[in-house]
Design an enzyme around this catalytic site. Structure first.
Site, PDB file in Angstrom:
ATOM      1  N   LYS A  85      -4.738 -10.019  -6.775  1.00 22.71           N
ATOM      2  CA  LYS A  85      -6.030 -10.331  -6.151  1.00 22.71           C
ATOM      3  C   LYS A  85      -7.106  -9.324  -6.548  1.00 22.71           C
ATOM      4  O   LYS A  85      -6.794  -8.154  -6.836  1.00 22.71           O
ATOM      5  CB  LYS A  85      -5.883 -10.446  -4.636  1.00 22.71           C
TER       6      LYS A  85
ATOM      7  N   LYS B 169       0.822  -1.218   0.000  1.00 25.28           N
ATOM      8  CA  LYS B 169       0.000   0.000   0.000  1.00 25.28           C
ATOM      9  C   LYS B 169       0.852   1.263   0.000  1.00 25.28           C
ATOM     10  O   LYS B 169       0.481   2.263  -0.620  1.00 25.28           O
ATOM     11  CB  LYS B 169      -0.944   0.012   1.211  1.00 25.28           C
TER      12      LYS B 169
ATOM     13  N   LYS C 230     -10.448  -3.290  -4.889  1.00 22.92           N
ATOM     14  CA  LYS C 230     -11.361  -2.175  -5.149  1.00 22.92           C
ATOM     15  C   LYS C 230     -11.598  -1.893  -6.630  1.00 22.92           C
ATOM     16  O   LYS C 230     -10.668  -1.841  -7.431  1.00 22.92           O
ATOM     17  CB  LYS C 230     -10.839  -0.898  -4.480  1.00 22.92           C
TER      18      LYS C 230
HETATM   19  P1  TYM Z   1     -10.456  -6.145   3.933  1.00 21.04           P
HETATM   20  O1  TYM Z   1     -11.469  -5.132   4.292  1.00 21.04           O
HETATM   21  O2  TYM Z   1      -9.448  -5.800   2.877  1.00 21.04           O
HETATM   22  O3  TYM Z   1     -11.158  -7.488   3.459  1.00 21.04           O
HETATM   23  C1  TYM Z   1     -12.184  -8.116   4.199  1.00 21.04           C
HETATM   24  C2  TYM Z   1     -12.058  -9.627   4.058  1.00 21.04           C
HETATM   25  O4  TYM Z   1     -12.114 -10.009   2.661  1.00 21.04           O
HETATM   26  C3  TYM Z   1     -10.996 -10.844   2.344  1.00 21.04           C
HETATM   27  N1  TYM Z   1     -10.602 -10.582   0.945  1.00 21.04           N
HETATM   28  C4  TYM Z   1     -10.435 -11.548   0.019  1.00 21.04           C
HETATM   29  N2  TYM Z   1     -10.577 -12.874   0.068  1.00 21.04           N
HETATM   30  C5  TYM Z   1     -10.349 -13.574  -1.080  1.00 21.04           C
HETATM   31  N3  TYM Z   1      -9.993 -12.998  -2.263  1.00 21.04           N
HETATM   32  C6  TYM Z   1      -9.836 -11.654  -2.358  1.00 21.04           C
HETATM   33  N4  TYM Z   1      -9.516 -11.100  -3.523  1.00 21.04           N
HETATM   34  C7  TYM Z   1     -10.054 -10.861  -1.189  1.00 21.04           C
HETATM   35  N5  TYM Z   1      -9.996  -9.517  -0.926  1.00 21.04           N
HETATM   36  C8  TYM Z   1     -10.334  -9.371   0.384  1.00 21.04           C
HETATM   37  C9  TYM Z   1      -9.910 -10.422   3.321  1.00 21.04           C
HETATM   38  O5  TYM Z   1      -8.950 -11.445   3.491  1.00 21.04           O
HETATM   39  C10 TYM Z   1     -10.699 -10.145   4.584  1.00 21.04           C
HETATM   40  O6  TYM Z   1     -10.902 -11.340   5.315  1.00 21.04           O
HETATM   41  N6  TYM Z   1      -7.104  -5.899   7.633  1.00 21.04           N
HETATM   42  C11 TYM Z   1      -8.426  -6.386   7.274  1.00 21.04           C
HETATM   43  C12 TYM Z   1      -9.533  -5.848   8.153  1.00 21.04           C
HETATM   44  C13 TYM Z   1      -9.396  -6.136   9.623  1.00 21.04           C
HETATM   45  C14 TYM Z   1      -9.528  -7.395  10.254  1.00 21.04           C
HETATM   46  C15 TYM Z   1      -9.399  -7.136  11.647  1.00 21.04           C
HETATM   47  C16 TYM Z   1      -9.737  -8.681   9.773  1.00 21.04           C
HETATM   48  C17 TYM Z   1      -9.178  -5.214  10.606  1.00 21.04           C
HETATM   49  N7  TYM Z   1      -9.192  -5.810  11.820  1.00 21.04           N
HETATM   50  C18 TYM Z   1      -9.464  -8.180  12.559  1.00 21.04           C
HETATM   51  C19 TYM Z   1      -9.805  -9.717  10.717  1.00 21.04           C
HETATM   52  C20 TYM Z   1      -9.670  -9.469  12.077  1.00 21.04           C
HETATM   53  C21 TYM Z   1      -8.735  -5.928   5.867  1.00 21.04           C
HETATM   54  O7  TYM Z   1      -8.245  -4.932   5.399  1.00 21.04           O
HETATM   55  O8  TYM Z   1      -9.700  -6.675   5.237  1.00 21.04           O
END
Ligand code: TYM
Length: 333
Positions: A199, A118, A202
């Protein structure tokens, strides 16, 4: 809690309100969130403070947060049974995050691939983007979490959470439950339809490669029909050699609760694989879209459910924060 009292295993997970919910979020994480509700004590959080680590338009952030809450309910999260809340409504998250920042090292944060990725793509690199994993550790550890259902990209963040919890426990005595991640067998890494080596993320980065949960059936069909494949014509699951075809197999498998290898054995032509994948995605999204339209008309009800969620969340998180503050040596008020 009384140590002899057995409690139901707890799951916790979070998602950022930054842009639209896409098929990767749904298949990689949310399907698992819904499943875990049946057999676990489930706590799910919209991590709006994490969203602030990259510049955000305030109006858009507010709109995305409410919409994401409605989408999570539409996907099947039950806010009356499970806990669903906004991270910023529970101040314990920011408070414990500071203790986590002081427990993790600069070197550990510097090795996070999400930060490298990022910070390389953005002009303004906030301090919060660097310390992001400390806040994520606080999210998870506040709820005595046993399991964290996430997609594959969150593996490193859960590992560092475990390291922080173990270090804190060994320095200051038993304080936190050390959690484990749960990554689904199919769908853990849904890739971009146009660039299957990266992956799905957005939509503004690659609209043709991303399927949003609210997308129309026509647009879903068009995007899947145009998905990049290869020229050898063989339907087989091989992520290295055939990333585009393997991605379609993963999507179809995750959408139909199968495995990519099993799905592959039913196809000999890319055209058939693409049309069945499009149909399966449309069928998966239709009820979610219908439920979302109903919820969208009653934002006051969504706010009520979020308030209920944050008050339940505070009951658990304030006890854990108190324990951590006491054990680390802060004077009681
Ligand atoms: P975030 O908001 O980017 O994504 C939310 C969830 O979606 C999954 N994900 C995917 N899985 C498969 N293929 C993809 N292309 C894909 N893109 C996103 C992510 O793995 C996630 O499970 N850091 C985390 C948010 C967070 C969090 C937490 C998660 C903050 N605190 C505590 C678990 C526990 C994030 O940015 O997810």
């Amino acid at each position: 809690m009384c140590p002899n009292l057995k409690r139901m295993a707890r799951v916790f997970s979070g998602i950022q309100p930054s842009g639209e919910l896409h098929l990767g979020n749904l298949l990689g994480a949310l399907v698992n969130w819904v499943d875990h509700q049946k057999s676990h004590d489930a706590v799910y959080c919209i991590v709006d403070l994490h969203a602030l680590t990259l510049p955000k338009n305030p109006e858009e952030l507010r709109k995305n947060s409410l919409e994401l809450a409605q989408l999570l309910i539409a996907v099947g999260i039950n806010p009356e049974e499970s806990i669903l809340f906004m991270q910023s409504h529970v101040p314990e998250h920011s408070q414990l995050a500071w203790l986590m920042e002081c427990t993790v090292s600069f070197g550990e944060l510097n090795r996070m691939t999400a930060f490298k990725d990022k910070s390389g793509r953005n002009e303004f690199i906030s301090g919060g983007l660097f310390t992001y994993p400390a806040l994520q550790a606080a999210d998870i550890l506040l709820y005595d979490t046993d399991l964290v259902p996430v997609g594959d990209d969150q593996r490193q963040h859960i590992e560092i959470t475990r390291d922080i919890a173990e270090r804190f426990n060994s320095r200051f005595g038993d304080t936190f439950v050390v959690p484990k991640h749960v990554i689904p067998p199919a769908g853990a890494r849904i890739m971009d339809l146009q660039h299957p080596e990266r992956k799905m993320s957005k939509s503004e980065l690659s609209p043709a490669g991303t399927i949003n949960v609210l997308e129309t059936p026509e647009s879903i069909t068009k995007k899947i029909k145009r998905a990049v494949t290869d020229s050898d014509g063989d339907v087989r699951f091989d992520v290295e050699e055939k990333p585009g075809v393997s991605n379609l197999l993963s999507i179809l498998a995750a959408a139909t609760s199968s495995t990519p290898e099993k799905v592959a054995s039913s196809y000999s032509r890319y055209g058939d694989l693409k049309s069945d994948t499009a149909d399966a995605v449309i069928a998966l999204l239709r009820p979610i879209q219908e439920k979302f339209r109903e919820l969208e008309s009653d934002p006051a009800e969504t706010s009520r459910l979020l308030t209920l969620g944050s008050s339940k969340a505070r009951e658990i998180s304030s006890a854990t924060l108190g324990r951590a503050m006491q054990n680390i040596g802060l004077l009681e008020t």
